[in-house]
Design an enzyme around this catalytic site. Structure first.
Site, PDB file in Angstrom:
ATOM      1  N   TYR A  56       0.830  -1.223   0.000  1.00  0.00           N
ATOM      2  CA  TYR A  56       0.000   0.000   0.000  1.00  0.00           C
ATOM      3  C   TYR A  56       0.857   1.263   0.000  1.00  0.00           C
ATOM      4  CZ  TYR A  56      -4.140  -2.795   0.147  1.00  0.00           C
ATOM      5  OH  TYR A  56      -5.136  -3.678  -0.213  1.00  0.00           O
ATOM      6  N   GLN A  91     -15.363   2.457  -5.492  1.00  0.00           N
ATOM      7  CA  GLN A  91     -14.627   1.328  -4.916  1.00  0.00           C
ATOM      8  C   GLN A  91     -13.136   1.628  -4.950  1.00  0.00           C
ATOM      9  OE1 GLN A  91     -16.486  -2.621  -6.498  1.00  0.00           O
ATOM     10  NE2 GLN A  91     -16.913  -1.034  -7.985  1.00  0.00           N
ATOM     11  N   ASP A  94      -7.860   5.296  -4.644  1.00  0.00           N
ATOM     12  CA  ASP A  94      -7.065   6.459  -5.044  1.00  0.00           C
ATOM     13  C   ASP A  94      -7.847   7.738  -4.722  1.00  0.00           C
ATOM     14  OD1 ASP A  94      -8.723   7.366  -7.327  1.00  0.00           O
ATOM     15  OD2 ASP A  94      -8.018   5.564  -8.355  1.00  0.00           O
ATOM     16  N   HIS A 109     -14.529   1.478  -0.111  1.00  0.00           N
ATOM     17  CA  HIS A 109     -13.448   0.529   0.194  1.00  0.00           C
ATOM     18  C   HIS A 109     -12.248   1.196   0.845  1.00  0.00           C
ATOM     19  CE1 HIS A 109     -15.024  -2.608  -2.962  1.00  0.00           C
ATOM     20  NE2 HIS A 109     -15.737  -2.567  -1.856  1.00  0.00           N
ATOM     21  N   CYS A 117      -6.340   3.132  12.983  1.00  0.00           N
ATOM     22  CA  CYS A 117      -5.757   2.430  14.124  1.00  0.00           C
ATOM     23  C   CYS A 117      -6.611   1.203  14.435  1.00  0.00           C
ATOM     24  CB  CYS A 117      -5.670   3.337  15.354  1.00  0.00           C
ATOM     25  SG  CYS A 117      -5.017   2.442  16.792  1.00  0.00           S
ATOM     26  N   CYS A 136      -0.067   5.250  16.773  1.00  0.00           N
ATOM     27  CA  CYS A 136      -1.334   5.974  16.641  1.00  0.00           C
ATOM     28  C   CYS A 136      -1.259   7.258  17.457  1.00  0.00           C
ATOM     29  CB  CYS A 136      -2.475   5.093  17.133  1.00  0.00           C
ATOM     30  SG  CYS A 136      -4.057   5.964  17.265  1.00  0.00           S
ATOM     31  N   THR A 176     -16.325  -0.975 -13.601  1.00  0.00           N
ATOM     32  CA  THR A 176     -16.175  -1.994 -12.551  1.00  0.00           C
ATOM     33  C   THR A 176     -16.554  -3.351 -13.104  1.00  0.00           C
ATOM     34  OG1 THR A 176     -16.939  -2.712 -10.365  1.00  0.00           O
ATOM     35  CG2 THR A 176     -18.415  -1.269 -11.583  1.00  0.00           C
ATOM     36  N   SER A 177     -15.845  -4.387 -12.659  1.00  0.00           N
ATOM     37  CA  SER A 177     -16.034  -5.732 -13.221  1.00  0.00           C
ATOM     38  C   SER A 177     -17.296  -6.400 -12.701  1.00  0.00           C
ATOM     39  CB  SER A 177     -14.825  -6.605 -12.887  1.00  0.00           C
ATOM     40  OG  SER A 177     -14.664  -6.672 -11.489  1.00  0.00           O
ATOM     41  N   LEU A 202     -15.455  -0.842 -20.357  1.00  0.00           N
ATOM     42  CA  LEU A 202     -14.639  -1.133 -21.535  1.00  0.00           C
ATOM     43  C   LEU A 202     -15.179  -2.351 -22.282  1.00  0.00           C
ATOM     44  CD1 LEU A 202     -12.095  -0.076 -22.933  1.00  0.00           C
ATOM     45  CD2 LEU A 202     -10.753  -1.676 -21.542  1.00  0.00           C
TER      46      LEU A 202
END
Ligand code: NAD
Length: 236
Positions: A56, A91, A94, A109, A117, A136, A176-177, A202
């Site tokens: 991440y 979802q 970014d 998400h 924390c 934290c 989205t899939s 797409l």
């Protein structure tokens, strides 16, 4: 058919693909070369926190190299100009929707630029890397993790999302899939509550047959065209 006043838009990784952020279920089902089981589950975090944090950290660092594309900008314009109710549920983890200027936005998400924390639940904005030993600021525990909803965890703000879906006149799914629940089920909820449904993607997704209308092509082309149509009709 009823007029459009309330719009709910679900966005997925395909929306950010033209900005240069890899989608998830590309060939092989990997995300940036990793199996999701190794980086996107609570078990992975417990087993190998260094790997999960590094993964991440790299996704967070990548944000400095990318910009919102025409699809993010068009949705932000719709958010600004649409006089009725509107909610963008993403979802994506970014920050390209908000950098484009969208405000009526839920990150269901989680967000790369946030730390959570695991000890006390404190959540705050985060820039740069997040080593597992970070403390934290609220409780002092070394229990900070990326503020990402892993597989098996409950997505954020579900009550607000369900309320918006129940009131929606138009539900639009973009890039989205349709493979990750509960987001994949939003189209059924919206339909059941009487909304028109539109998919912009797409290629046909797993749930394409559930939509009243589907348009196929890159989000950077489809979304600005669709936003122009909606704003021109102003069916509030
Ligand atoms: P996904 O990767 O499973 O599916 C992406 C979809 O976008 C596919 O249907 C594909 O056909 C479509 N697509 C690809 N390029 C496109 C384009 N240029 N225009 C329009 N559509 C395009 O993504 P998902 O359904 O969002 O689920 C993936 C999960 O992975 C999410 O939960 C998310 O948290 C996470 N993820 C997030 C990001 C991000 O934040 N940008 C990136 C990858 C994965």
């Amino acid at each position: 058919m009823r007029d459009i006043h309330n719009i709910v838009i679900l966005t997925g990784a395909g929306l950010s693909a033209e900005s240069g952020i890899a989608t998830f279920r590309g060939p092989g089902g990997l995300w940036e070369g990793h199996r999701v089981e190794d980086v996107c589950t609570p078990q992975a975090l417990a087993r190998n926190p260094e790997l999960v944090h590094r993964f991440y950290d790299a996704r967070r660092a990548k944000l400095a190299e990318v910009e919102p594309n025409a699809a993010h900008l068009a949705l932000a314009r719709l958010d600004t100009e649409w006089p009725g109710e509107l909610l963008i549920v993403t979802q994506n983890v970014d920050d390209l929707h908000e950098r484009a200027g969208a405000e009526r936005l839920i990150h269901m998400h989680g967000e790369l630029k946030s730390a959570l924390c695991a000890q006390c639940g404190d959540r705050r904005p985060w820039e740069g890397s997040l080593p597992p030993e970070s403390l934290c600021a609220a409780c002092g525990a070394a229990a900070l993790r990326p503020d990402i909803v892993f597989f098996g965890e409950m997505p954020y703000r579900m009550e607000a999302i369900e309320r918006a879906l129940a009131r929606a006149d138009l539900f639009v799914s973009i890039g989205t899939s349709g493979a990750v629940y509960p987001a994949a089920g939003f189209v059924q909820t919206a339909r059941y509550c009487g909304a028109r449904t539109l998919e912009l993607n797409l290629e046909p997704s797993e749930g394409s047959f559930l939509f009243g209308e589907s348009r196929m092509g890159p989000a950077g082309e489809l979304v600005p065209t669709w936003v122009d149509e909606v704003l021109a009709a102003r069916l509030v």
